[in-house]
Design a protein around this motif. Structure first.
Motif, PDB file in Angstrom:
ATOM      1  N   GLU A 136      -6.806  -0.056   3.902  1.00  0.00           N
ATOM      2  CA  GLU A 136      -5.597   0.569   4.434  1.00  0.00           C
ATOM      3  C   GLU A 136      -5.417   1.990   3.910  1.00  0.00           C
ATOM      4  OE1 GLU A 136      -0.801  -0.408   4.841  1.00  0.00           O
ATOM      5  OE2 GLU A 136      -2.196  -1.919   4.041  1.00  0.00           O
ATOM      6  N   LYS A 181      -6.253  -3.541   0.590  1.00  0.00           N
ATOM      7  CA  LYS A 181      -5.502  -2.334   0.251  1.00  0.00           C
ATOM      8  C   LYS A 181      -6.397  -1.103   0.312  1.00  0.00           C
ATOM      9  CE  LYS A 181      -2.228  -3.390  -2.523  1.00  0.00           C
ATOM     10  NZ  LYS A 181      -1.500  -3.753  -3.752  1.00  0.00           N
ATOM     11  N   ALA A 185       0.821  -1.208   0.000  1.00  0.00           N
ATOM     12  CA  ALA A 185       0.000   0.000   0.000  1.00  0.00           C
ATOM     13  C   ALA A 185       0.856   1.260   0.000  1.00  0.00           C
ATOM     14  CB  ALA A 185      -0.929  -0.014   1.215  1.00  0.00           C
TER      15      ALA A 185
END
Length: 248
Positions: A68, A65, A40
């Motif tokens: 995040e 992802k 990420a």
């Protein structure tokens, strides 16, 4: 300047040069950064450099992802083969799906779009065949079946048809395949004027795709270097090593 910044500038310069060589306005060709298998942190870095669209090919990795990086104003794209039981998870993220190749998947995405109260934007993936023209090598719908699929998708309430996606055959000159896909994209637009986009071209063949009319190119290796070795488990792809080097 960091490697990512240098690579991003180099890719954008390639896109601009390809567009000008084809007599097109460079602003008509957008870049989709393929972030599959990368951490990420790379997405965050590229977003800080002005890149806004990112593509993943595994639903589990996309969901993780996106969670995040929920603070970033990025647009997610799903570019892999999507299973119907993953459609709802992808739709909830507002991701654009590039690989619709059958009515059953489109119906699942439509239901998910209705449930999320937000239409899912989709591309229809057409199969351009392999080096000898055989179908099934890279995924997608048979070109002969594309009009019927487009009509079915356009009639679904939870979907917005955005355009056509194609992948060039491996081991062959990509230009004839992209030219054919460009013709199919033009026919799709004629039948469905809302389907204005043509997603084609990757790190090694984006110039040929832009020459054939691509409005969106999907670039990964040329941005982040060669993909790292990965270990695949039930939860997705976990990078093991980070490779560096020139764009591929």
């Amino acid at each position: 300047m960091t490697d990512l910044a240098q690579n991003l500038r180099a890719v954008r310069d390639r896109i601009d040069a390809a567009a000008r060589a084809a007599g097109r306005d460079p602003a008509t060709v957008a870049l989709l950064a393929v972030s599959k298998t990368w951490p990420a942190a790379d997405v965050r870095a590229l977003a800080g450099l002005g890149q806004s669209d990112f593509g993943e090919n595994r639903a589990q990795e996309l969901v993780g992802k996106a969670a995040e990086l929920a603070d970033l104003p990025v647009r997610w794209h799903f570019i892999g083969q999507l299973q119907r039981n993953k459609a709802a998870a992808v739709a909830r993220l507002g991701a654009v799906v590039h690989s619709v190749d059958r009515t059953s998947l489109a119906q699942a995405l439509s239901r998910a779009g209705e449930a999320a109260e937000r239409a899912v934007e989709v591309f229809l993936q057409v199969d351009l065949g392999g080096p000898e023209g055989e179908l099934g090598a890279r995924g997608g719908v048979d070109p002969a079946e594309l009009p019927a699929l487009a009509d079915a998708v356009a009639g679904l309430p939870g979907i917005r048809l955005r355009g056509l996606m194609a992948v060039a055959p491996r081991g062959a000159d990509p230009r004839p395949a992209f030219d054919r896909a460009g013709e199919l994209a033009a026919r799709l637009r004629a039948d469905h004027p809302e389907a204005v986009e043509f997603s084609a071209g990757m790190s090694g063949d984006l110039e040929e795709a832009v020459a054939a009319g691509a409005t969106l190119v999907r670039v990964g290796t040329a941005l982040s270097g060669r993909r790292p070795l990965t270990s695949r488990g039930d939860t997705g792809v976990t990078p093991v090593t980070r490779a560096s080097g020139a764009p591929g």
